[in-house]
Write a protein that holds these residues in place. Structure first.
Motif, PDB file in Angstrom:
ATOM      1  N   PRO A 256      -2.072   9.255   1.658  1.00  0.00           N
ATOM      2  CA  PRO A 256      -1.775   9.963   2.911  1.00  0.00           C
ATOM      3  C   PRO A 256      -1.888   9.033   4.121  1.00  0.00           C
ATOM      4  O   PRO A 256      -2.808   8.225   4.223  1.00  0.00           O
ATOM      5  CB  PRO A 256      -2.839  11.064   2.954  1.00  0.00           C
ATOM      6  CG  PRO A 256      -3.101  11.354   1.507  1.00  0.00           C
ATOM      7  CD  PRO A 256      -3.040   9.997   0.842  1.00  0.00           C
ATOM      8  N   GLY A 257      -0.887   9.124   4.983  1.00  0.00           N
ATOM      9  CA  GLY A 257      -0.833   8.281   6.170  1.00  0.00           C
ATOM     10  C   GLY A 257      -0.035   7.006   5.968  1.00  0.00           C
ATOM     11  O   GLY A 257       0.313   6.337   6.929  1.00  0.00           O
ATOM     12  N   GLU A 258       0.273   6.656   4.725  1.00  0.00           N
ATOM     13  CA  GLU A 258       1.051   5.447   4.449  1.00  0.00           C
ATOM     14  C   GLU A 258       2.540   5.777   4.418  1.00  0.00           C
ATOM     15  O   GLU A 258       2.933   6.895   4.099  1.00  0.00           O
ATOM     16  CB  GLU A 258       0.611   4.814   3.128  1.00  0.00           C
ATOM     17  CG  GLU A 258      -0.806   4.304   3.159  1.00  0.00           C
ATOM     18  CD  GLU A 258      -1.249   3.675   1.855  1.00  0.00           C
ATOM     19  OE1 GLU A 258      -2.208   2.880   1.916  1.00  0.00           O
ATOM     20  OE2 GLU A 258      -0.669   3.957   0.791  1.00  0.00           O
ATOM     21  N   SER A 259       3.361   4.768   4.747  1.00  0.00           N
ATOM     22  CA  SER A 259       4.802   4.979   4.891  1.00  0.00           C
ATOM     23  C   SER A 259       5.617   4.062   3.999  1.00  0.00           C
ATOM     24  O   SER A 259       5.128   3.050   3.501  1.00  0.00           O
ATOM     25  CB  SER A 259       5.223   4.735   6.342  1.00  0.00           C
ATOM     26  OG  SER A 259       4.573   5.618   7.205  1.00  0.00           O
ATOM     27  N   ILE A 260       6.879   4.431   3.858  1.00  0.00           N
ATOM     28  CA  ILE A 260       7.886   3.617   3.184  1.00  0.00           C
ATOM     29  C   ILE A 260       9.040   3.475   4.172  1.00  0.00           C
ATOM     30  O   ILE A 260       9.473   4.465   4.769  1.00  0.00           O
ATOM     31  CB  ILE A 260       8.383   4.317   1.901  1.00  0.00           C
ATOM     32  CG1 ILE A 260       7.239   4.465   0.912  1.00  0.00           C
ATOM     33  CG2 ILE A 260       9.547   3.566   1.280  1.00  0.00           C
ATOM     34  CD1 ILE A 260       7.541   5.388  -0.243  1.00  0.00           C
TER      35      ILE A 260
ATOM     36  N   THR B  61       6.934   9.081   5.412  1.00  0.00           N
ATOM     37  CA  THR B  61       5.473   9.018   5.455  1.00  0.00           C
ATOM     38  C   THR B  61       4.872  10.131   4.610  1.00  0.00           C
ATOM     39  O   THR B  61       5.295  11.286   4.712  1.00  0.00           O
ATOM     40  CB  THR B  61       4.965   9.157   6.905  1.00  0.00           C
ATOM     41  OG1 THR B  61       5.565   8.136   7.703  1.00  0.00           O
ATOM     42  CG2 THR B  61       3.457   9.032   6.987  1.00  0.00           C
ATOM     43  N   LEU B  62       3.896   9.790   3.779  1.00  0.00           N
ATOM     44  CA  LEU B  62       3.140  10.804   3.052  1.00  0.00           C
ATOM     45  C   LEU B  62       2.120  11.357   4.032  1.00  0.00           C
ATOM     46  O   LEU B  62       1.172  10.675   4.419  1.00  0.00           O
ATOM     47  CB  LEU B  62       2.457  10.198   1.829  1.00  0.00           C
ATOM     48  CG  LEU B  62       1.609  11.157   1.006  1.00  0.00           C
ATOM     49  CD1 LEU B  62       2.419  12.349   0.516  1.00  0.00           C
ATOM     50  CD2 LEU B  62       0.982  10.431  -0.160  1.00  0.00           C
ATOM     51  N   VAL B  63       2.324  12.594   4.464  1.00  0.00           N
ATOM     52  CA  VAL B  63       1.473  13.194   5.483  1.00  0.00           C
ATOM     53  C   VAL B  63       0.173  13.697   4.869  1.00  0.00           C
ATOM     54  O   VAL B  63      -0.909  13.429   5.376  1.00  0.00           O
ATOM     55  CB  VAL B  63       2.223  14.342   6.209  1.00  0.00           C
ATOM     56  CG1 VAL B  63       1.316  15.032   7.215  1.00  0.00           C
ATOM     57  CG2 VAL B  63       3.467  13.794   6.899  1.00  0.00           C
TER      58      VAL B  63
ATOM     59  N   ARG C 197      -3.566  19.899  -3.610  1.00  0.00           N
ATOM     60  CA  ARG C 197      -3.380  20.363  -4.988  1.00  0.00           C
ATOM     61  C   ARG C 197      -2.162  19.709  -5.607  1.00  0.00           C
ATOM     62  O   ARG C 197      -2.150  18.536  -5.871  1.00  0.00           O
ATOM     63  CB  ARG C 197      -3.318  21.880  -5.059  1.00  0.00           C
ATOM     64  CG  ARG C 197      -4.588  22.544  -4.630  1.00  0.00           C
ATOM     65  CD  ARG C 197      -4.530  24.022  -4.809  1.00  0.00           C
ATOM     66  NE  ARG C 197      -5.711  24.624  -4.195  1.00  0.00           N
ATOM     67  CZ  ARG C 197      -5.957  25.878  -4.200  1.00  0.00           C
ATOM     68  NH1 ARG C 197      -5.133  26.706  -4.794  1.00  0.00           N
ATOM     69  NH2 ARG C 197      -7.039  26.333  -3.626  1.00  0.00           N
ATOM     70  N   ASN C 198      -1.112  20.477  -5.827  1.00  0.00           N
ATOM     71  CA  ASN C 198       0.067  19.977  -6.514  1.00  0.00           C
ATOM     72  C   ASN C 198       1.238  19.749  -5.561  1.00  0.00           C
ATOM     73  O   ASN C 198       2.385  19.716  -5.988  1.00  0.00           O
ATOM     74  CB  ASN C 198       0.460  21.008  -7.587  1.00  0.00           C
ATOM     75  CG  ASN C 198       0.972  20.350  -8.835  1.00  0.00           C
ATOM     76  OD1 ASN C 198       0.795  19.163  -9.032  1.00  0.00           O
ATOM     77  ND2 ASN C 198       1.605  21.130  -9.674  1.00  0.00           N
ATOM     78  N   ARG C 199       0.959  19.627  -4.253  1.00  0.00           N
ATOM     79  CA  ARG C 199       2.028  19.513  -3.265  1.00  0.00           C
ATOM     80  C   ARG C 199       1.805  18.326  -2.344  1.00  0.00           C
ATOM     81  O   ARG C 199       0.700  18.029  -1.948  1.00  0.00           O
ATOM     82  CB  ARG C 199       2.095  20.784  -2.431  1.00  0.00           C
ATOM     83  CG  ARG C 199       2.408  22.013  -3.268  1.00  0.00           C
ATOM     84  CD  ARG C 199       2.398  23.233  -2.452  1.00  0.00           C
ATOM     85  NE  ARG C 199       3.562  23.210  -1.557  1.00  0.00           N
ATOM     86  CZ  ARG C 199       4.015  24.274  -0.943  1.00  0.00           C
ATOM     87  NH1 ARG C 199       3.423  25.420  -1.085  1.00  0.00           N
ATOM     88  NH2 ARG C 199       5.060  24.189  -0.161  1.00  0.00           N
ATOM     89  N   ALA C 200       2.906  17.690  -2.001  1.00  0.00           N
ATOM     90  CA  ALA C 200       2.862  16.576  -1.054  1.00  0.00           C
ATOM     91  C   ALA C 200       3.635  16.983   0.194  1.00  0.00           C
ATOM     92  O   ALA C 200       4.729  17.542   0.098  1.00  0.00           O
ATOM     93  CB  ALA C 200       3.501  15.340  -1.665  1.00  0.00           C
ATOM     94  N   ARG C 201       3.072  16.722   1.362  1.00  0.00           N
ATOM     95  CA  ARG C 201       3.792  16.923   2.628  1.00  0.00           C
ATOM     96  C   ARG C 201       4.335  15.574   3.037  1.00  0.00           C
ATOM     97  O   ARG C 201       3.579  14.605   3.160  1.00  0.00           O
ATOM     98  CB  ARG C 201       2.867  17.474   3.694  1.00  0.00           C
ATOM     99  CG  ARG C 201       2.432  18.897   3.375  1.00  0.00           C
ATOM    100  CD  ARG C 201       1.642  19.469   4.482  1.00  0.00           C
ATOM    101  NE  ARG C 201       2.568  19.561   5.633  1.00  0.00           N
ATOM    102  CZ  ARG C 201       2.364  20.324   6.684  1.00  0.00           C
ATOM    103  NH1 ARG C 201       1.268  21.030   6.776  1.00  0.00           N
ATOM    104  NH2 ARG C 201       3.226  20.362   7.665  1.00  0.00           N
ATOM    105  N   ILE C 202       5.633  15.517   3.244  1.00  0.00           N
ATOM    106  CA  ILE C 202       6.317  14.264   3.522  1.00  0.00           C
ATOM    107  C   ILE C 202       7.022  14.376   4.864  1.00  0.00           C
ATOM    108  O   ILE C 202       7.709  15.363   5.128  1.00  0.00           O
ATOM    109  CB  ILE C 202       7.349  13.964   2.417  1.00  0.00           C
ATOM    110  CG1 ILE C 202       6.632  13.836   1.077  1.00  0.00           C
ATOM    111  CG2 ILE C 202       8.151  12.711   2.739  1.00  0.00           C
ATOM    112  CD1 ILE C 202       7.556  13.796  -0.100  1.00  0.00           C
ATOM    113  N   GLY C 203       6.848  13.370   5.698  1.00  0.00           N
ATOM    114  CA  GLY C 203       7.558  13.315   6.971  1.00  0.00           C
ATOM    115  C   GLY C 203       8.658  12.274   6.887  1.00  0.00           C
ATOM    116  O   GLY C 203       8.473  11.211   6.315  1.00  0.00           O
ATOM    117  N   VAL C 204       9.826  12.609   7.440  1.00  0.00           N
ATOM    118  CA  VAL C 204      10.964  11.689   7.437  1.00  0.00           C
ATOM    119  C   VAL C 204      11.395  11.469   8.872  1.00  0.00           C
ATOM    120  O   VAL C 204      11.716  12.414   9.588  1.00  0.00           O
ATOM    121  CB  VAL C 204      12.146  12.255   6.614  1.00  0.00           C
ATOM    122  CG1 VAL C 204      13.323  11.290   6.638  1.00  0.00           C
ATOM    123  CG2 VAL C 204      11.712  12.553   5.187  1.00  0.00           C
TER     124      VAL C 204
END
Length: 77
Positions: A8-12, A21-23, A27-34
């Protein structure tokens, strides 16, 4: 397919103008910012499939629905 691990907090960075960015992880979910230029369409898979329609090539239906404002594709601040 390229598979990368991020915390979390790291980007591609994709090219020079797209940052994913992985926000957070819950649990089983990822929040992703684009962060991408407005002219680049960013959709969840189910929205892209909806835009494509059954048996249609991805380009025609997607561009038509994009002009009509089918929701779920991008949130801008």
């Amino acid at each position: 397919m390229l598979i990368l691990m991020r915390r979390p907090g790291e980007s591609i960075h994709i090219g020079t103008n797209i940052v994913v960015t992985l926000v957070s992880l819950e649990r089983n979910r990822a929040r992703i910012g684009v962060d991408a230029p407005r002219e680049i369409t960013v959709d969840r898979e189910e929205i892209a499939e909806l835009k494509k329609g059954p048996g249609e090539p991805s380009g025609a239906a997607a561009s038509e629905l994009s002009r009509e404002g089918v929701g779920g594709s991008r949130k801008r601040s």
